[in-house]
Design a protein around this motif. Structure first.
Motif, PDB file in Angstrom:
ATOM      1  N   ALA A 189       0.833  -1.205   0.000  1.00 32.41           N
ATOM      2  CA  ALA A 189       0.000   0.000   0.000  1.00 32.41           C
ATOM      3  C   ALA A 189       0.866   1.253   0.000  1.00 32.41           C
ATOM      4  O   ALA A 189       1.873   1.338   0.712  1.00 32.41           O
ATOM      5  CB  ALA A 189      -0.915   0.001   1.224  1.00 32.41           C
ATOM      6  N   ALA A 190       0.469   2.244  -0.817  1.00 31.51           N
ATOM      7  CA  ALA A 190       1.169   3.536  -0.809  1.00 31.51           C
ATOM      8  C   ALA A 190       0.778   4.343   0.416  1.00 31.51           C
ATOM      9  O   ALA A 190       1.577   5.134   0.941  1.00 31.51           O
ATOM     10  CB  ALA A 190       0.847   4.311  -2.083  1.00 31.51           C
ATOM     11  N   LEU A 191      -0.467   4.179   0.877  1.00 28.41           N
ATOM     12  CA  LEU A 191      -0.954   4.784   2.123  1.00 28.41           C
ATOM     13  C   LEU A 191      -1.559   3.674   2.962  1.00 28.41           C
ATOM     14  O   LEU A 191      -2.345   2.868   2.451  1.00 28.41           O
ATOM     15  CB  LEU A 191      -2.008   5.857   1.844  1.00 28.41           C
ATOM     16  N   SER A 238       7.447   8.193   0.518  1.00 28.76           N
ATOM     17  CA  SER A 238       6.738   8.019   1.795  1.00 28.76           C
ATOM     18  C   SER A 238       5.230   8.149   1.650  1.00 28.76           C
ATOM     19  O   SER A 238       4.491   7.828   2.580  1.00 28.76           O
ATOM     20  CB  SER A 238       7.258   9.022   2.825  1.00 28.76           C
ATOM     21  N   GLY A 239       4.733   8.639   0.503  1.00 28.16           N
ATOM     22  CA  GLY A 239       3.292   8.731   0.265  1.00 28.16           C
ATOM     23  C   GLY A 239       2.733  10.128   0.296  1.00 28.16           C
ATOM     24  O   GLY A 239       1.503  10.306   0.297  1.00 28.16           O
ATOM     25  N   GLY A 267       4.204   5.274   3.933  1.00 28.39           N
ATOM     26  CA  GLY A 267       2.758   5.280   3.822  1.00 28.39           C
ATOM     27  C   GLY A 267       2.014   5.439   5.129  1.00 28.39           C
ATOM     28  O   GLY A 267       0.786   5.320   5.154  1.00 28.39           O
ATOM     29  N   ARG A 268       2.699   5.717   6.212  1.00 27.40           N
ATOM     30  CA  ARG A 268       2.059   5.909   7.515  1.00 27.40           C
ATOM     31  C   ARG A 268       2.454   7.261   8.097  1.00 27.40           C
ATOM     32  O   ARG A 268       3.529   7.782   7.786  1.00 27.40           O
ATOM     33  CB  ARG A 268       2.469   4.805   8.492  1.00 27.40           C
ATOM     34  N   VAL A 269       1.601   7.798   8.972  1.00 30.99           N
ATOM     35  CA  VAL A 269       1.945   9.019   9.691  1.00 30.99           C
ATOM     36  C   VAL A 269       2.826   8.628  10.880  1.00 30.99           C
ATOM     37  O   VAL A 269       2.351   7.974  11.824  1.00 30.99           O
ATOM     38  CB  VAL A 269       0.692   9.767  10.158  1.00 30.99           C
ATOM     39  N   ALA A 270       4.092   9.012  10.818  1.00 26.78           N
ATOM     40  CA  ALA A 270       5.015   8.658  11.892  1.00 26.78           C
ATOM     41  C   ALA A 270       4.832   9.576  13.098  1.00 26.78           C
ATOM     42  O   ALA A 270       4.933   9.132  14.249  1.00 26.78           O
ATOM     43  CB  ALA A 270       6.452   8.725  11.375  1.00 26.78           C
ATOM     44  N   GLU A 271       4.575  10.860  12.836  1.00 24.37           N
ATOM     45  CA  GLU A 271       4.368  11.829  13.913  1.00 24.37           C
ATOM     46  C   GLU A 271       3.749  13.090  13.313  1.00 24.37           C
ATOM     47  O   GLU A 271       3.811  13.305  12.094  1.00 24.37           O
ATOM     48  CB  GLU A 271       5.691  12.161  14.615  1.00 24.37           C
TER      49      GLU A 271
END
Length: 608
Positions: free
Chosen positions: A372-374, A395-396, A573-577
């Motif tokens: 997944a891209a996101l 990172s998306g 693809g994820r919100v890290a912070e």
């Protein structure tokens, strides 16, 4: 039969489909240019009558020649004059038919392009990430320029050949009914073999789709203006030309094999037809020898036989053209099924004056990809806020911006505007409410005013608003100084044009976003081509320029995003912070690490 490539409809074998193709082709021509087509059909009927009259005039001339010793030369003058006049009228009619045929063909091409563009501009952006869609689009795009004209000619050829054949059949029947079955049988072998040729042609074109696209791309690299500098800087021409020559060599090898197969079928059909025609001529000799035909009637019959054989061949050729092009029309019909009931790119209604845009647990995967891209992304954009997306390449960030702008639908999760899911909003409402300028924005080879006014393409350009947007992007002075001001084409491709620098082009693109006057502005790397001073001036005035509108900014430059209200750091693809610059620096996570790495290049004692 070789397997049908992915995305290509399998050729159907039923003979009955030919009548359907004729009906569909005729309907297409009628829709495109009914008056011209009607006139063309009328001329075909006139030509058929003229052909039959020429046969009768030929018999009249031969009779006069054979009786010249008895009646005198004066009696030959009138039939010769009539035959000459009929020949001249037939030639003039043929010339007019050619002109009308060309006009009808171009009209059909326009209709076909309209249908293709209904799909290509109506489908969602996600389709353009799918190679299968590109295969279909390439086949249809290349066929749209040639096949409609071939279909038109096939229909017109069939109408003319059929009408002429009927006239010749009637004439030949009056001379000798015995000759008719032999003439008509001669067309059957050609019709059968031509069908096999059509299938071979279709399968060959489908198999060549991707390689043809690669050849076109290499030609663009070798001849394109934008590509010319890098091709020369790296000395790429020899490498690229070698690749192109190899591709063309393979294509010509496969084309040769394909043409030999087609030629084999054609030879079989033509030889069989020639044998039947030879038998017909032998029957004609037998009739003359037996006294069944006079010499004059035999001469006219000989002319009629040759003409009718030609028309049977033309009818077979027309049927082959329709059948062969029909396979491509089937491909077009398959392509047309991709068109949504409501075009994806249709924008209607007023922009949504939102208070909050929220994405919750959004997931998105590109066609043909597993990862997944996101993956579970959640973000929030409030009215008047400047929100930034940062992260390493891949990172998306841009994918998330496309989802928020309504260009990509989320596979999972939801995007809401003031609590209403975008799927429940009027089609196109999100795009009407969003101005997006991507890093690889389009440099339209049009005048400066149009380049900016395309921000609202359906409205009449407002010169005052165009200049206000240009001033906000700090490009008004440069555009006003062009040779024709805002009317100067921004390209050297056209006469009187003038090109801009990369930074100036980026300002024009930003002005286009400002001119759209949408409540959400998405800027993807908006300062990539700007110098530090220009970047600082742009972002120091960004809030004033936005005037209460929200902005989503994607940037690798942390000096660009540090003043944002909220910063989201994406990683695989994820919100890290997320948080403000100060909050993220205090958190001392990936944002702080990336910020320090970038700042260290400028300030040894960078913030730590």
């Amino acid at each position: 039969m070789s397997p049908t490539p992915t995305g290509a409809p399998a050729p159907k074998k039923s003979v009955g489909r030919l009548s359907r193709l004729v009906r569909e082709s005729t309907a297409l021509v009628w829709e495109s240019a009914r008056r011209s087509f009607a006139a063309l059909t009328a001329l075909q009927l006139v030509g058929a009558g003229l052909t039959a009259l020429q046969v009768l005039a030929t018999q009249w001339v031969l009779t006069g020649i054979l009786d010249v010793a008895r009646t005198g030369a004066a009696d030959v003058v009138l039939p010769v004059a009539v035959l000459a006049l009929l020949t001249a009228i037939t030639a003039a009619t043929g010339s007019l038919q050619g002109s009308l045929s060309r006009f009808v063909g171009e009209s059909v091409t326009r209709t076909m392009w309209r249908r293709v563009l209904d799909v290509s501009t109506g489908v969602g952006l996600r389709q353009f990430e799918d190679s299968t869609f590109f295969d279909r689009l390439d086949r249809v795009r290349s066929s749209a320029l040639t096949r409609p004209f071939q279909v038109t000619n096939g229909v017109i050829s069939c109408i003319g050949a059929l009408a002429t054949s009927i006239g010749l059949v009637a004439t030949l029947y009056s001379l000798s009914p015995l000759l008719l079955p032999l003439i008509l049988i001669s067309g059957i072998p050609v019709m059968l073999t031509s069908r096999q040729e059509s299938r071979l042609e279709y399968r060959f074109n489908v198999a060549q789709t991707q390689r043809a696209r690669l050849r076109t791309y290499l030609l663009l690299l070798l001849t394109g203006r934008d590509e010319a500098k890098e091709v020369r800087a790296f000395g790429l021409s020899r490498n690229l030309r070698a690749r192109l020559d190899a591709l063309y060599g393979r294509y010509l090898h496969e084309l040769g094999a394909h043409l030999r197969r087609r030629g084999g079928f054609n030879l079989i059909g033509q030889l069989t037809a020639a044998l039947v025609l030879g038998g017909t001529l032998l029957v004609l000799v037998w009739l003359i020898a037996g006294g069944g035909l006079s010499v004059a009637a035999a001469g006219a019959a000989l002319v009629a036989v040759r003409m009718l054989a030609t028309q049977v061949q033309a009818l077979s050729g027309g049927v082959q053209t329709i059948f062969e092009s029909g396979l491509f029309l089937d491909d077009l019909h398959e392509f047309m099924t991709l068109a949504p009931r409501v075009p994806e790119l249709e924008v209607h209604g007023d922009p949504i004056d939102f208070d909050e845009i929220v994405a919750r647990d959004v997931r998105f995967t590109y066609p043909g990809r597993v990862e997944a891209a996101l993956d579970g992304v959640s973000v929030r954009i409030g009215r008047g806020e400047v929100v930034a997306l940062v992260g390493e390449n891949g990172s998306g960030k841009t994918t998330l911006a496309k989802v928020l702008a309504g260009l990509f639908p989320a596979d999972h999760g939801a995007v809401t505007w003031d609590g209403v899911p975008v799927t429940d909003l009027p089609p196109g409402a999100v795009r009407a409410s969003t101005a997006v300028i991507f890093q690889d924005f389009v440099r339209y080879a049009l005048d400066a005013e149009t380049n900016i006014a395309l921000g609202r393409p359906d409205d009449t350009p407002d010169q005052a608003s165009v200049r206000a947007a240009a001033s906000a992007a700090d490009i008004d002075g440069a555009l006003s100084a062009l040779p024709a001001g805002y009317e100067t084409p921004l390209t050297r491709v056209f006469e009187g044009g003038h090109d801009l620098s990369g930074g100036q082009w980026q300002r024009v693109a930003i002005a286009r976003a400002f001119y759209r006057d949408a409540p959400l502005v998405v800027l993807d790397e908006p300062s990539a081509a700007l110098d530090p001073r220009a970047e600082d001036e742009l972002f120091s005035s960004l809030r004033r320029t936005l005037q209460g509108r929200a902005a989503l900014i994607i940037s690798h430059r942390f000096s660009t995003v540090r003043n944002a209200d909220r910063i989201y750091v994406l990683d695989h693809g994820r919100v890290a912070e997320h948080g403000s610059h100060d909050e993220l620096m205090t958190l001392d996570g990936s944002y702080a690490e990336l910020f320090r790495l970038q700042a260290a290049a400028y300030l040894p004692d960078a913030e730590r």
